[in-house]
Design a protein around this motif. Structure first.
Motif, PDB file in Angstrom:
ATOM      1  N   ARG A 186      49.418  48.552  47.481  1.00 13.23           N
ATOM      2  CA  ARG A 186      48.152  48.730  48.199  1.00 13.23           C
ATOM      3  C   ARG A 186      47.954  47.701  49.308  1.00 13.23           C
ATOM      4  NH1 ARG A 186      46.547  50.352  42.974  1.00 13.23           N
ATOM      5  NH2 ARG A 186      45.856  48.245  42.438  1.00 13.23           N
ATOM      6  N   GLU A 187      48.732  46.621  49.304  1.00  9.74           N
ATOM      7  CA  GLU A 187      48.684  45.697  50.441  1.00  9.74           C
ATOM      8  C   GLU A 187      49.229  46.364  51.699  1.00  9.74           C
ATOM      9  OE1 GLU A 187      50.749  42.158  49.403  1.00  9.74           O
ATOM     10  OE2 GLU A 187      49.394  41.630  47.766  1.00  9.74           O
ATOM     11  N   HIS A 188      50.170  47.292  51.513  1.00  6.51           N
ATOM     12  CA  HIS A 188      50.757  48.029  52.641  1.00  6.51           C
ATOM     13  C   HIS A 188      49.981  49.312  52.919  1.00  6.51           C
ATOM     14  CE1 HIS A 188      54.308  45.449  52.881  1.00  6.51           C
ATOM     15  NE2 HIS A 188      54.313  45.443  51.568  1.00  6.51           N
ATOM     16  N   GLU A 189      49.612  50.024  51.873  1.00  3.57           N
ATOM     17  CA  GLU A 189      48.911  51.307  52.004  1.00  3.57           C
ATOM     18  C   GLU A 189      47.729  51.277  51.034  1.00  3.57           C
ATOM     19  OE1 GLU A 189      49.305  53.650  54.117  1.00  3.57           O
ATOM     20  OE2 GLU A 189      51.299  53.290  54.969  1.00  3.57           O
ATOM     21  N   PRO A 190      46.558  50.865  51.502  1.00  4.00           N
ATOM     22  CA  PRO A 190      45.429  50.623  50.593  1.00  4.00           C
ATOM     23  C   PRO A 190      44.971  51.836  49.800  1.00  4.00           C
ATOM     24  CG  PRO A 190      45.041  49.607  52.739  1.00  4.00           C
ATOM     25  CD  PRO A 190      46.263  50.452  52.879  1.00  4.00           C
ATOM     26  N   TYR A 191      45.267  53.051  50.251  1.00  5.36           N
ATOM     27  CA  TYR A 191      44.698  54.241  49.620  1.00  5.36           C
ATOM     28  C   TYR A 191      45.689  54.996  48.741  1.00  5.36           C
ATOM     29  CZ  TYR A 191      40.911  53.314  52.865  1.00  5.36           C
ATOM     30  OH  TYR A 191      39.877  52.698  53.546  1.00  5.36           O
ATOM     31  N   VAL A 192      46.922  54.476  48.574  1.00  8.56           N
ATOM     32  CA  VAL A 192      47.902  55.221  47.774  1.00  8.56           C
ATOM     33  C   VAL A 192      47.597  55.111  46.291  1.00  8.56           C
ATOM     34  CG1 VAL A 192      49.768  54.952  49.458  1.00  8.56           C
ATOM     35  CG2 VAL A 192      49.557  53.317  47.549  1.00  8.56           C
ATOM     36  N   ARG A 193      48.065  56.130  45.559  1.00  9.47           N
ATOM     37  CA  ARG A 193      48.101  56.066  44.099  1.00  9.47           C
ATOM     38  C   ARG A 193      49.539  55.732  43.717  1.00  9.47           C
ATOM     39  NH1 ARG A 193      46.858  61.389  42.148  1.00  9.47           N
ATOM     40  NH2 ARG A 193      44.701  60.802  41.700  1.00  9.47           N
ATOM     41  N   ALA A 194      49.742  54.626  43.004  1.00 13.94           N
ATOM     42  CA  ALA A 194      51.099  54.215  42.654  1.00 13.94           C
ATOM     43  C   ALA A 194      51.113  53.511  41.308  1.00 13.94           C
ATOM     44  CB  ALA A 194      51.680  53.288  43.722  1.00 13.94           C
ATOM     45  N   VAL A 195      52.079  53.873  40.462  1.00 10.84           N
ATOM     46  CA  VAL A 195      52.359  53.049  39.297  1.00 10.84           C
ATOM     47  C   VAL A 195      53.497  52.083  39.608  1.00 10.84           C
ATOM     48  CG1 VAL A 195      51.517  54.786  37.688  1.00 10.84           C
ATOM     49  CG2 VAL A 195      53.925  54.768  38.305  1.00 10.84           C
ATOM     50  N   GLU A 196      54.259  52.430  40.659  1.00  4.45           N
ATOM     51  CA  GLU A 196      55.283  51.545  41.214  1.00  4.45           C
ATOM     52  C   GLU A 196      55.679  52.131  42.565  1.00  4.45           C
ATOM     53  OE1 GLU A 196      58.089  49.229  38.617  1.00  4.45           O
ATOM     54  OE2 GLU A 196      59.564  50.588  39.533  1.00  4.45           O
ATOM     55  N   ALA A 197      56.163  51.320  43.460  1.00  7.90           N
ATOM     56  CA  ALA A 197      56.535  51.807  44.793  1.00  7.90           C
ATOM     57  C   ALA A 197      57.762  51.056  45.280  1.00  7.90           C
ATOM     58  CB  ALA A 197      55.379  51.627  45.776  1.00  7.90           C
ATOM     59  N   LEU A 198      58.431  51.657  46.239  1.00  8.38           N
ATOM     60  CA  LEU A 198      59.587  51.034  46.883  1.00  8.38           C
ATOM     61  C   LEU A 198      59.263  50.870  48.356  1.00  8.38           C
ATOM     62  CD1 LEU A 198      62.597  50.142  46.460  1.00  8.38           C
ATOM     63  CD2 LEU A 198      63.238  52.433  47.242  1.00  8.38           C
ATOM     64  N   ARG A 199      59.306  49.645  48.835  1.00 11.30           N
ATOM     65  CA  ARG A 199      59.056  49.351  50.248  1.00 11.30           C
ATOM     66  C   ARG A 199      60.391  49.261  50.976  1.00 11.30           C
ATOM     67  NH1 ARG A 199      55.735  49.439  54.707  1.00 11.30           N
ATOM     68  NH2 ARG A 199      56.128  47.641  56.033  1.00 11.30           N
ATOM     69  N   VAL A 200      60.572  50.114  51.993  1.00  7.03           N
ATOM     70  CA  VAL A 200      61.794  50.159  52.799  1.00  7.03           C
ATOM     71  C   VAL A 200      61.432  49.668  54.197  1.00  7.03           C
ATOM     72  CG1 VAL A 200      63.693  51.595  53.608  1.00  7.03           C
ATOM     73  CG2 VAL A 200      62.560  52.144  51.440  1.00  7.03           C
ATOM     74  N   THR A 201      62.030  48.563  54.615  1.00  6.54           N
ATOM     75  CA  THR A 201      61.565  47.907  55.837  1.00  6.54           C
ATOM     76  C   THR A 201      62.169  48.479  57.111  1.00  6.54           C
ATOM     77  OG1 THR A 201      63.292  46.211  55.631  1.00  6.54           O
ATOM     78  CG2 THR A 201      61.160  45.737  54.623  1.00  6.54           C
ATOM     79  N   ALA A 202      63.347  49.119  57.032  1.00  3.08           N
ATOM     80  CA  ALA A 202      64.055  49.512  58.254  1.00  3.08           C
ATOM     81  C   ALA A 202      63.497  50.776  58.894  1.00  3.08           C
ATOM     82  CB  ALA A 202      65.541  49.709  57.958  1.00  3.08           C
ATOM     83  N   THR A 203      62.700  51.533  58.178  1.00  2.00           N
ATOM     84  CA  THR A 203      62.212  52.818  58.677  1.00  2.00           C
ATOM     85  C   THR A 203      61.229  52.611  59.834  1.00  2.00           C
ATOM     86  OG1 THR A 203      62.418  53.633  56.431  1.00  2.00           O
ATOM     87  CG2 THR A 203      61.196  55.002  57.961  1.00  2.00           C
ATOM     88  N   GLY A 204      61.229  53.547  60.775  1.00  2.00           N
ATOM     89  CA  GLY A 204      60.319  53.445  61.909  1.00  2.00           C
ATOM     90  C   GLY A 204      59.889  54.807  62.405  1.00  2.00           C
ATOM     91  N   ILE A 205      59.188  54.814  63.521  1.00  2.00           N
ATOM     92  CA  ILE A 205      58.761  56.052  64.167  1.00  2.00           C
ATOM     93  C   ILE A 205      59.077  55.955  65.655  1.00  2.00           C
ATOM     94  CG2 ILE A 205      56.998  56.714  62.506  1.00  2.00           C
ATOM     95  CD1 ILE A 205      54.905  55.334  64.195  1.00  2.00           C
ATOM     96  N   ILE A 206      59.254  57.112  66.279  1.00  2.00           N
ATOM     97  CA  ILE A 206      59.721  57.146  67.661  1.00  2.00           C
ATOM     98  C   ILE A 206      59.331  58.476  68.302  1.00  2.00           C
ATOM     99  CG2 ILE A 206      61.976  58.206  67.184  1.00  2.00           C
ATOM    100  CD1 ILE A 206      63.219  56.108  69.093  1.00  2.00           C
ATOM    101  N   ASP A 207      59.362  58.528  69.602  1.00  2.00           N
ATOM    102  CA  ASP A 207      59.130  59.762  70.365  1.00  2.00           C
ATOM    103  C   ASP A 207      60.489  60.374  70.686  1.00  2.00           C
ATOM    104  OD1 ASP A 207      58.579  61.724  72.243  1.00  2.00           O
ATOM    105  OD2 ASP A 207      57.063  60.548  73.294  1.00  2.00           O
ATOM    106  N   TYR A 208      60.975  61.264  69.817  1.00  2.00           N
ATOM    107  CA  TYR A 208      62.310  61.849  70.028  1.00  2.00           C
ATOM    108  C   TYR A 208      62.397  62.728  71.269  1.00  2.00           C
ATOM    109  CZ  TYR A 208      64.226  60.165  65.584  1.00  2.00           C
ATOM    110  OH  TYR A 208      64.687  59.380  64.552  1.00  2.00           O
ATOM    111  N   PRO A 209      61.393  63.542  71.603  1.00  2.00           N
ATOM    112  CA  PRO A 209      61.490  64.287  72.864  1.00  2.00           C
ATOM    113  C   PRO A 209      61.648  63.366  74.078  1.00  2.00           C
ATOM    114  CG  PRO A 209      59.846  65.300  71.471  1.00  2.00           C
ATOM    115  CD  PRO A 209      60.243  64.011  70.795  1.00  2.00           C
ATOM    116  N   ALA A 210      60.978  62.197  74.054  1.00  2.00           N
ATOM    117  CA  ALA A 210      61.149  61.246  75.158  1.00  2.00           C
ATOM    118  C   ALA A 210      62.564  60.697  75.185  1.00  2.00           C
ATOM    119  CB  ALA A 210      60.132  60.116  75.042  1.00  2.00           C
TER     120      ALA A 210
END
Length: 410
Positions: free
Chosen positions: A138-162
């Protein structure tokens, strides 16, 4: 690497090779730009009137880390490298991007073993990922429901058409041509020449790279190859969170994949230009470019239904497949799936967004082609399976296709 020599040089000296690249998705344009940079004369042929109109232009814009893929596979290696090279390209070319990281969320105790398997897979693939407690998640995503989570740091977002527009500009800057409205129907290698039958007449080139996506297996068969897999199109339907609910997602939130089903499940992804995508589900498309239920091409549907692999895949996935169909028909069920990750999402919080169609290659036995698949013939290279994470890995796939092309030319 030096440009491939033309074999038909009359004076016996090396000359620039003329290479046709079919398809203006990100893999085709990345390959075309790479070949143009090294000095080849490149001709990109696109059947539509726009660039990147299908898988590339209709995905959620995620730069994947390589988390899910078998260690040592092309997908694992190229996705991990591509997560770096794609974002570096975006920085160099001034393209909108952000390294957000992502959260894979176990919402029940039963999902925790699957989440921990993913954590081990991340370690095997050399990906930075950390298991988190509910409070840490919840420090990363305050509204999630989780009993456990995996944080993956390398993932990102981009404008692929650009990215695609930039790659097309590079092709032109290096003397190549990007020609839209030109469908390639077949290719025939005759000696040192590849003759292309197109909707605008014949073209003769020294070699061909086909990145035809949803139509890749058809073009390969018409060009003399006999691939043992077939493209079966699966539509992925998306919604967007209405603006008032966008605060519920900071970055990327994914479920633990259902091991019985070959797709990732619906997830929530923030766009690099704002807004939050929700989806996709996965249902059989009734045409290769079947973005809506009413988009039906009987001949293409018959091709899918005639492939034994589709029926064998369906038989192994009856329950999850039925859930996907039901979710396609009901916004309420779609919202309920999302609410398992982020409680409080309701049907009225979802606005329709453009669907995509995944070009998924299936073996006759019903197994999905698990990795990128490339087959070659004299002076021809055909990409026969390049679904996600192909956009992430496009620059790495282009380097691989360059090597395959040089080998095919000989």
């Amino acid at each position: 690497m030096a440009p491939a020599a033309r074999a038909d040089d009359e004076d016996g000296t090396d000359d620039v090779a003329r290479i046709a690249v079919v398809g203006s998705g990100i893999v085709g344009l990345a390959t075309a730009a790479r070949l143009a940079r090294r000095g080849d004369e490149v001709l990109v042929l696109e059947k539509d009137e726009q660039l990147a109109g299908h898988q590339t232009g209709r995905n959620s814009g995620v730069v994947h880390s390589g988390l899910y893929y078998a260690p040592g596979s092309h997908k694992a290696r190229m996705s991990r490298a591509g997560a770096e090279s794609m974002l570096a390209y975006a920085r160099e070319r001034g393209i909108a991007h952000e390294r957000t990281g992502k959260l894979v969320v176990a919402t029940t105790a039963e999902q925790v073993p699957g989440l921990r398997r993913l954590a081990r897979r991340a370690e095997e693939n050399g990906i930075d990922a950390h298991l988190l407690s509910p409070a840490e998640a919840r420090e990363h995503e305050p509204y999630v429901r989780a009993v456990e989570a995996l944080r993956v740091t390398a993932t990102g977002i981009i404008d692929y058409p650009a990215v695609c527009r930039s790659l097309a500009d590079e092709v032109r800057e290096h003397g190549g041509e990007v020609r839209v409205g030109t469908a390639v129907e077949r290719a025939t290698t005759v000696g040192d020449t590849v003759r292309l039958t197109t909707s605008r007449g014949e073209e003769r080139v020294d070699a061909l790279v086909s990145c035809a996506g949803l139509h890749s297996d058809l073009l390969a068969r018409r060009s003399g190859l006999e691939p043992d897999a077939r493209i079966v199109p699966f539509r992925g339907e998306y919604f967007e969170l209405v603006p008032a609910q966008e605060h519920l997602v900071r970055g990327l939130v994914y479920p633990v994949p259902d091991p019985r089903f070959p797709f990732l499940g619906v997830h929530l992804t923030r766009s690099v230009h704002g807004g939050v995508h929700a989806g996709p589900n996965a249902v059989l498309a009734l045409a290769r470019e079947g973005y809506r239920w009413r988009d039906v091409v009987p001949a293409e549907l018959a091709q899918s239904l005639a492939w034994p692999g589709l029926w064998r895949l369906a038989a192994r996935n009856v329950v999850p497949g039925a859930k996907e169909m039901a979710r396609s028909a009901s916004r309420r069920l779609f919202a309920a799936s999302l609410a398992q990750l982020v409680p409080g999402i309701r049907a009225e919080d979802l606005a329709p967004a453009p669907a995509g169609v995944r070009a998924q290659a299936l073996h006759r036995d019903g197994s999905l082609v698990d990795d990128f698949l490339v087959e070659s013939a004299p002076r021809q290279v055909h990409v026969l399976n390049a679904p996600s994470p192909a956009a992430t890995a496009a620059l790495e796939i282009a380097a691989h296709l360059e090597r395959e092309l040089d080998a095919a030319i000989g």
